[in-house]
Design an enzyme around this catalytic site. Structure first.
Site, mmCIF file in Angstrom:
data_model
loop_
_atom_site.group_PDB
_atom_site.id
_atom_site.type_symbol
_atom_site.label_atom_id
_atom_site.label_comp_id
_atom_site.label_asym_id
_atom_site.label_seq_id
_atom_site.Cartn_x
_atom_site.Cartn_y
_atom_site.Cartn_z
ATOM 1 N N GLU A 32 -36.306 -62.502 68.304
ATOM 2 C CA GLU A 32 -37.460 -62.043 67.545
ATOM 3 C C GLU A 32 -37.912 -63.213 66.676
ATOM 4 O OE1 GLU A 32 -36.803 -58.715 64.905
ATOM 5 O OE2 GLU A 32 -38.890 -58.794 64.241
ATOM 6 N N ARG A 259 -20.654 -61.076 69.401
ATOM 7 C CA ARG A 259 -21.496 -62.015 68.679
ATOM 8 C C ARG A 259 -20.620 -63.032 67.945
ATOM 9 N NH1 ARG A 259 -25.535 -59.824 65.915
ATOM 10 N NH2 ARG A 259 -25.683 -61.400 64.302
ATOM 11 N N LYS A 269 -30.555 -63.953 60.095
ATOM 12 C CA LYS A 269 -31.807 -64.507 59.607
ATOM 13 C C LYS A 269 -32.180 -63.917 58.255
ATOM 14 C CE LYS A 269 -33.390 -63.595 63.729
ATOM 15 N NZ LYS A 269 -34.221 -63.338 64.897
HETATM 16 P P1 ATP Z 1 -30.155 -61.888 63.151
HETATM 17 O O1 ATP Z 1 -29.246 -60.774 62.792
HETATM 18 O O2 ATP Z 1 -29.666 -63.223 62.742
HETATM 19 O O3 ATP Z 1 -31.573 -61.648 62.754
HETATM 20 P P2 ATP Z 1 -30.763 -60.910 65.720
HETATM 21 O O4 ATP Z 1 -29.697 -60.381 66.619
HETATM 22 O O5 ATP Z 1 -31.643 -59.973 65.043
HETATM 23 O O6 ATP Z 1 -30.091 -61.920 64.744
HETATM 24 P P3 ATP Z 1 -32.613 -61.846 67.643
HETATM 25 O O7 ATP Z 1 -33.660 -62.848 67.400
HETATM 26 O O8 ATP Z 1 -33.024 -60.470 67.877
HETATM 27 O O9 ATP Z 1 -31.618 -61.974 66.444
HETATM 28 O O10 ATP Z 1 -31.606 -62.314 68.776
HETATM 29 C C1 ATP Z 1 -31.902 -63.026 69.935
HETATM 30 C C2 ATP Z 1 -30.683 -63.053 70.805
HETATM 31 O O11 ATP Z 1 -29.650 -63.782 70.178
HETATM 32 C C3 ATP Z 1 -30.162 -61.655 71.074
HETATM 33 O O12 ATP Z 1 -29.864 -61.515 72.443
HETATM 34 C C4 ATP Z 1 -28.937 -61.568 70.220
HETATM 35 O O13 ATP Z 1 -27.988 -60.727 70.785
HETATM 36 C C5 ATP Z 1 -28.466 -63.008 70.167
HETATM 37 N N1 ATP Z 1 -27.715 -63.253 68.944
HETATM 38 C C6 ATP Z 1 -28.122 -63.091 67.677
HETATM 39 N N2 ATP Z 1 -27.133 -63.356 66.801
HETATM 40 C C7 ATP Z 1 -26.062 -63.730 67.543
HETATM 41 C C8 ATP Z 1 -24.725 -64.124 67.236
HETATM 42 N N3 ATP Z 1 -24.293 -64.196 65.971
HETATM 43 N N4 ATP Z 1 -23.898 -64.415 68.257
HETATM 44 C C9 ATP Z 1 -24.331 -64.346 69.520
HETATM 45 N N5 ATP Z 1 -25.565 -63.982 69.878
HETATM 46 C C10 ATP Z 1 -26.434 -63.662 68.911
HETATM 47 MG MG MG Z 2 -32.886 -59.064 64.049
#
Ligand code: ATP
Ligand code: MG
Length: 752
Positions: A32, A259, A269
């Site tokens: 995102e 993760r 983020k």
């Molecule tokens: P955040 O919590 O930091 O905002 P998010 O999961 O909301 O992270 P997205 O931008 O939706 O972030 O994630 C894009 C991809 O990266 C998704 O497939 C998510 O599963 C993966 N991802 C995000 N954080 C991690 C992590 N800590 N380890 C592995 N993969 C991750």
């Molecule tokens: Mg998110």
């Protein structure tokens, strides 16, 4: 056969290919765009792009842009940048969920018409209440009885913006008593005000993740939809949608992995944004952040990050990785790559009273990294600076450096001993008067004086001032809970450190090992030759565990953070476009692209040279280093070479006619005399020697002249290889091809 040693995702992919479930693997990385990506995303990137690459498939980059209020183009750029920097290329154009809004809307209409979705008008609170609990079944909303016509009408009016946020939602009609809470009539659409950064005001409704994600995967022909474990329960919705809509195969399937979490930092983020908003860090690329931009600005390499991702592996159980492992990966990567140089952070003046005159000492940049070539000149005179800590008047037992009674070696140079300690009125040591031993020079020491260590130093008049930024872990607690757990010493700035002049003048690299201080990186944003700034990438050894003990003993820690002033001006529109072309199309690294884009003259020079010889990276490097250096002291019409000369020079390196080292000499000559590079090379006989038999005869001669060192090699001292290689290169006036030299020296020594 499916390979058992691989992780579960790769095993699954192999099985799917073997059983012909898919003809080709398609994965995607679906962030995102609401923040900069962090190292957790790097793990996801390395898995998704890595698997596609390994199995001859493709990986899409899809911006999951379904929330108009938090997303923007800056984040899109940061995400693209991160993927490319890590060395991956997405399939086709960047994709956007927002590009599928119409298709998704039509799928929703289809569900309504099938009686599988309805417009609900309960309040948010009521929806939560009606959902029930893990032990108690939920209750369906009375609005679930609306007719298909009513639902179609309401949903259309939602789309047209006739309602307020929260007034209605679209829900799937699944099962309000499902043991999987997620399946209790999940929300598919919500009303959202505000303009979307791409779709503008076209839509008043936005699809929920659970609806948009599986269908976007399907639209793109994704086969393996890889996400993190939190989405395990959402998988039932994923499958329900694809089955209910009776989508034609091939269908995507969702797989979950653990993760990445790392201690002493935060990995989300939202939490990173909090640090920025509270001014605890400067921006998304603050070198203390675990963002990819931050790590990169700190000096991490893409290789180190990818190695780290590979080492932590892909598992099905969540765990926390020790940050020391990440630090290890960059240390491991830089250890054999970067030049080693001497710097002084806390200077203490030493006057060598019996030394008069001046000399340049040749010292290898890569004393431990055979066969990397590269020497620099270390100026030496009677006035030098050493590290304050490297002298002690009343040393404890086991102190090996300079004391009133203990001589020490100045690395690469002479042994000195202390003759007199000069103090100021308050008793602080301000200078050491010393004596040197003329026949103790490193490499030809016949003094017989025993020392216990060698220390770094810089010559007082030639040393350059630099600013060093010593970064440390952002949080003092292993599992930080919030801003209170910030490490107050996460940044220490030393404004007037000293460095040997070659580091600034020659800039053979942007990363260095400052001996005994750690690995450092020329700050890609703020560095200038006038104000060189180096970021500490990582210390040489893991020192944190010891530090914690020390901190605990001390009762109060004084915050040291200083404010950083003077950020770089933003780029103009035109510069931005150039930067994009240089970094994306010419594939120059950002630092180089940045320098070129911001400098019209250099940019023009680069483009002209490029017309002569199409090797963007090599041409850009020489333009931003050597040419730029000349242009600092001369006007463009005063320099004696043309873009064509530079192109010719690069051509000769490219074809192996001359080595990169010789190229630098040729350049010097070109800018002095204005002669054409090919002529210089021919007249001076500078062609690289690639003739094996010729090199072999030099190798043999050097070996026969140095029986002592041959014995050392036979006794197991592998480092001595570097000595032989250096000697052979020297004997050939730097013209022998270093690769061949390395090969032959190794071969010959092993034969003896
Ligand atoms: P955040 O919590 O930091 O905002 P998010 O999961 O909301 O992270 P997205 O931008 O939706 O972030 O994630 C894009 C991809 O990266 C998704 O497939 C998510 O599963 C993966 N991802 C995000 N954080 C991690 C992590 N800590 N380890 C592995 N993969 C991750
Ligand atoms: Mg998110």
């Amino acid at each position: 056969m499916v390979n058992r040693s691989k992780d579960f995702l790769r095993r699954r992919v192999e099985e799917d290919l073997e059983l012909d479930r898919y003809k080709k693997i398609v994965t995607r990385f679906p962030p995102e765009p609401n923040g900069f990506p962090h190292i957790g995303h790097a793990k996801s990137i390395s898995i998704n792009f890595g698997i596609a690459k390994e199995y001859g498939g493709e990986c899409n980059l899809r911006m999951d842009d379904t929330n108009p209020t938090t997303e923007n183009i800056e984040f899109v750029e940061a995400l693209k940048d991160a993927v490319e920097w890590l060395g991956f290329r997405w399939s086709g154009d960047v994709r956007y969920t927002s590009d599928y809004f119409l298709k998704l809307y039509n799928y929703a209409i289809r569900l309504i018409k099938m009686g599988k979705a309805y417009v609900d008008s309960l309040s948010e609170e009521e929806i939560r209440e009606y959902r029930g609990t893990v032990t108690k079944a939920g209750k369906r909303s009375k609005y679930a009885n609306r007719t298909i016509e009513e639902n179609l009408d309401l949903f259309n009016r939602m789309k047209r913006g006739e309602f307020r946020e929260g007034e209605h939602v679209l829900r799937a009609k699944i099962d309000m008593s499902s043991p999987n809470m997620k399946m209790r009539d999940p929300l598919l659409y919500r009303i959202k005000n505000g303009d979307h950064f791409r779709a503008k005001d076209k839509w008043a409704i936005y699809p929920m993740y659970d609806f948009a994600h599986p269908l976007s995967d399907y639209i793109e022909g994704v086969t393996h939809s890889i996400c993190t474990l939190e989405f395990e329960n959402n998988r039932d919705i994923y499958n329900w949608l694809i089955e209910t809509l009776e989508l034609e195969p091939p269908r995507p399937y969702q797989h979950e992995f653990a993760r990445l979490n790392i201690n002493y930092t935060v990995m989300s983020k939202r939490k990173i944004l909090e640090l920025i908003d509270n001014k605890i860090v400067d921006s998304w690329d603050d070198p203390r952040l675990p963002t990819i931009a931050g790590l990169r600005r700190r000096g991490y390499t893409a290789e180190a990050i990818l190695n780290f991702c590979e080492q932590i592996g892909v598992a099905k159980a969540n765990s926390t990785v020790d940050i020391a492992q990440l630090e290890f990966s960059i240390r491991d990567d830089l250890n054999h790559k970067v030049p080693r140089v001497m710097s002084i952070f806390k200077p203490l003046k030493v006057t060598i009273e019996n030394y008069n005159g001046f000399e340049d000492i040749n010292a290898s940049y890569y004393p431990h990294d055979v066969p990397k070539e590269g020497f620099r000149k270390l100026p030496f005179s009677k006035e030098i600076y050493i590290e304050r800590d490297d002298f002690m008047e009343n040393p404890p037992k086991g102190y090996y450096r300079l004391t009133p009674n203990q001589p020490v070696r100045l690395k690469y140079a002479y042994i000195i001993s202390c003759q007199e300690i000069i103090k100021d009125n308050s008793g602080n040591i301000v200078e050491i008067k010393a004596k040197y031993y003329p026949n103790s020079k490193s490499g030809s020491d016949s003094s017989g004086i025993k020392v216990k260590s060698a220390i770094q130093w810089v010559e007082a008049n030639s040393a350059k001032e630099i600013e060093v930024r010593l970064y440390d872990r952002l949080f003092k607690k292993e599992t930080p809970e919030g801003i209170d757990d910030i490490n107050p010493n996460s940044l220490e700035i030393i404004k007037n450190a000293l460095i040997e002049p070659a580091v600034i003048k020659d800039r053979v690299d942007s990363r260095f090992q400052f001996e005994r201080h750690g690995y450092f990186f020329a700050d890609p944003v703020e560095y200038s030759d006038k104000r060189p700034i180096f970021n500490r990438v990582v210390s040489l050894k893991e020192s944190w565990s010891k530090k914690i003990k020390r901190e605990n003993r001390r009762d109060k820690s004084k915050p040291k953070k200083e404010h950083i002033e003077g950020r770089v001006a933003p780029m103009s529109r035109e510069e931005e476009i150039l930067f994009k072309i240089y970094s994306e199309e010419h594939r120059l690294n950002r630092e180089v692209a940045n320098t070129l884009a911001r400098d019209k003259e250099l940019s023009k020079f680069y483009k002209e040279a490029l017309k002569e010889f199409n090797n963007p990276i090599a041409i850009a490097n020489i333009t931003t280093n050597e040419v730029a250096r000349e242009l600092k002291v001369k006007k463009i019409d005063e320099v004696k070479f043309t873009p064509k000369d530079i192109a010719d020079l690069v051509k000769m390196v490219d074809s192996g006619t001359i080595s990169t080292k010789i190229a630098k000499d040729v350049f010097e000559e070109m800018s002095r005399s204005g002669e054409e590079p090919t002529k210089i090379v021919n007249d001076k006989g500078l062609r690289q020697i690639n003739d094996k038999s010729l090199i072999l005869s030099i190798v043999k001669e050097i070996i026969s002249k140095n029986p002592k060192n041959v014995k050392k090699f036979r006794d197991g001292n592998r480092k001595i290889l570097g000595f032989f290689i250096g000697q052979v290169l020297k004997a050939s006036n730097g013209k022998a091809n270093p690769k061949i030299v390395n090969e032959l020296v190794t071969e010959e020594l092993n034969l003896i």
